[in-house]
Design a protein around this motif. Sequence first.
Motif, mmCIF file in Angstrom:
data_model
loop_
_atom_site.group_PDB
_atom_site.id
_atom_site.type_symbol
_atom_site.label_atom_id
_atom_site.label_comp_id
_atom_site.label_asym_id
_atom_site.label_seq_id
_atom_site.Cartn_x
_atom_site.Cartn_y
_atom_site.Cartn_z
ATOM 1 N N GLY A 9 0.892 0.085 -9.917
ATOM 2 C CA GLY A 9 -0.090 -0.164 -8.872
ATOM 3 C C GLY A 9 -0.940 -1.362 -9.231
ATOM 4 O O GLY A 9 -1.211 -1.598 -10.411
ATOM 5 N N SER A 10 -1.346 -2.135 -8.206
ATOM 6 C CA SER A 10 -2.156 -3.326 -8.483
ATOM 7 C C SER A 10 -3.184 -3.590 -7.384
ATOM 8 O O SER A 10 -3.619 -4.707 -7.189
ATOM 9 N N ALA A 11 -3.560 -2.524 -6.648
ATOM 10 C CA ALA A 11 -4.602 -2.665 -5.631
ATOM 11 C C ALA A 11 -5.967 -2.423 -6.271
ATOM 12 O O ALA A 11 -6.071 -1.988 -7.419
ATOM 13 N N SER A 12 -7.017 -2.704 -5.510
ATOM 14 C CA SER A 12 -8.373 -2.473 -6.021
ATOM 15 C C SER A 12 -8.892 -1.141 -5.479
ATOM 16 O O SER A 12 -8.115 -0.252 -5.134
ATOM 17 N N ALA A 13 -10.214 -0.978 -5.377
ATOM 18 C CA ALA A 13 -10.813 0.348 -5.208
ATOM 19 C C ALA A 13 -10.533 1.030 -3.874
ATOM 20 O O ALA A 13 -10.318 2.234 -3.827
ATOM 21 N N ILE A 14 -10.539 0.281 -2.772
ATOM 22 C CA ILE A 14 -10.393 0.909 -1.454
ATOM 23 C C ILE A 14 -8.915 1.102 -1.135
ATOM 24 O O ILE A 14 -8.120 0.165 -1.241
ATOM 25 N N PRO A 15 -8.505 2.326 -0.742
ATOM 26 C CA PRO A 15 -7.083 2.579 -0.475
ATOM 27 C C PRO A 15 -6.524 1.702 0.638
ATOM 28 O O PRO A 15 -7.199 1.395 1.622
ATOM 29 N N VAL A 16 -5.289 1.290 0.448
ATOM 30 C CA VAL A 16 -4.540 0.534 1.445
ATOM 31 C C VAL A 16 -3.170 1.179 1.560
ATOM 32 O O VAL A 16 -2.541 1.486 0.547
ATOM 33 N N LEU A 17 -2.714 1.400 2.786
ATOM 34 C CA LEU A 17 -1.426 2.044 2.989
ATOM 35 C C LEU A 17 -0.324 1.257 2.280
ATOM 36 O O LEU A 17 -0.184 0.057 2.471
ATOM 37 N N GLY A 18 0.427 1.971 1.449
ATOM 38 C CA GLY A 18 1.542 1.338 0.756
ATOM 39 C C GLY A 18 1.185 0.636 -0.533
ATOM 40 O O GLY A 18 2.061 0.077 -1.197
ATOM 41 N N ARG A 19 -0.100 0.653 -0.903
ATOM 42 C CA ARG A 19 -0.523 0.032 -2.155
ATOM 43 C C ARG A 19 -1.306 1.044 -2.980
ATOM 44 O O ARG A 19 -2.049 1.857 -2.443
ATOM 45 N N HIS A 20 -1.132 0.987 -4.299
ATOM 46 C CA HIS A 20 -1.754 1.958 -5.194
ATOM 47 C C HIS A 20 -2.698 1.249 -6.168
ATOM 48 O O HIS A 20 -2.484 0.087 -6.511
ATOM 49 N N PRO A 21 -3.724 1.952 -6.638
ATOM 50 C CA PRO A 21 -4.651 1.342 -7.596
ATOM 51 C C PRO A 21 -3.993 1.125 -8.956
ATOM 52 O O PRO A 21 -2.859 1.529 -9.208
ATOM 53 N N THR A 22 -4.750 0.511 -9.841
ATOM 54 C CA THR A 22 -4.193 -0.013 -11.086
ATOM 55 C C THR A 22 -3.521 1.042 -11.960
ATOM 56 O O THR A 22 -4.107 2.073 -12.288
ATOM 57 N N ALA A 23 -2.292 0.739 -12.364
ATOM 58 C CA ALA A 23 -1.562 1.507 -13.367
ATOM 59 C C ALA A 23 -0.344 0.696 -13.768
ATOM 60 O O ALA A 23 0.320 0.094 -12.915
ATOM 61 N N GLN A 24 -0.073 0.688 -15.055
ATOM 62 C CA GLN A 24 1.088 -0.027 -15.584
ATOM 63 C C GLN A 24 1.683 0.789 -16.727
ATOM 64 O O GLN A 24 0.977 1.568 -17.368
ATOM 65 N N VAL A 25 2.964 0.583 -16.982
ATOM 66 C CA VAL A 25 3.610 1.210 -18.132
ATOM 67 C C VAL A 25 4.281 0.129 -18.958
ATOM 68 O O VAL A 25 5.108 -0.630 -18.443
ATOM 69 N N LEU A 26 3.897 0.053 -20.218
ATOM 70 C CA LEU A 26 4.552 -0.845 -21.165
ATOM 71 C C LEU A 26 5.483 0.004 -22.021
ATOM 72 O O LEU A 26 5.061 1.024 -22.586
ATOM 73 N N THR A 27 6.752 -0.384 -22.090
ATOM 74 C CA THR A 27 7.752 0.380 -22.822
ATOM 75 C C THR A 27 8.233 -0.402 -24.033
ATOM 76 O O THR A 27 8.580 -1.582 -23.913
#
Length: 303
Positions: A9-27
């Motif tokens: 996810g790479s959206a900011s605080a206010i929800p937007v349809l189809g976009r999610h707030p910050t989260a990443q996974v480093l493997t």
Amino acid sequence: MDFELKILGSASAIPVLGRHPTAQVLTAGAAHYLIDCGEGTQWQMLALGVRPHHVRVIFISHLHGDHYFGLFGLLGTMHLQGRTQPLTIVGPPGLDEVLVTQTRVSHMHLSFAMTFVPIDTEVHAVVYEDECMTVATLPMRHRIPCAGYLFTEQPRRANLLKEKLPEGLTPAQLGRLAQGEDLPETATHPAVRHADVAGPAPAPRRYAFCSDTLYIPELAELVRGVDVLYHEATFLEELRERAAQTFHSTARQAASLGRDAAVGRLLIGHFSSRYKSMVPLLEEAQAVFPTAELALEGMVVQL
């Protein structure tokens, strides 16, 4: 060893349809390192094939909801799935109080041990290390205590050079050489020094995650030359004053930091909900850092 980044996810605080707030996974190899955990993170993990029980450490940058409101739900899923592996959570002081309260009032007795590592968001210091990774904080300037994270791969072994290897070595002997050992002299083979049959070790790969922050030009020295830099770019330059008021950065500022730090690759994210298209943000960043990219959901970056 695999070393890749997935954008959940790479959206900011206010929800937007189809976009999610910050989260990443480093493997790194089989280990997952989750970076921030906004709402819906576990759904994104499910969609992108990230298994919760492979998450070794969770790093939280700060305690604004769009960066950690998905954490307790993820912990609950891990518990319901019968996780037994210990879990480490790294983040600002206060996060431990939130988690203790949530587990207490919900009567959830986790099936796994959880260790909380508090950080000082105002210093650059190592806060976690294992056999795969060393992680240090990057001081951010936001409305509340906030830190980014610098992930550095542990030193890699030098690769063996086939043309320098003596003939007739057994798989076991090759394995010992690959591990960096020297082979003693035997009745059938002379001694073999690892240094004589190996090339230079590859440079450790590095990833820098810069969370919500004002533009900090001096940060370039801490992330200089990293393979990949993620930097928030909430606004366009025309809203530079708004960015300063809310302690955020513009796309141009993010690109300026990437340029000044001579990073290999620049990703921008944390886009304001006011932007229905992120193309203007990308174009503004590319005017300064021509190869800048949008950190879009589902993106996979190989380091």
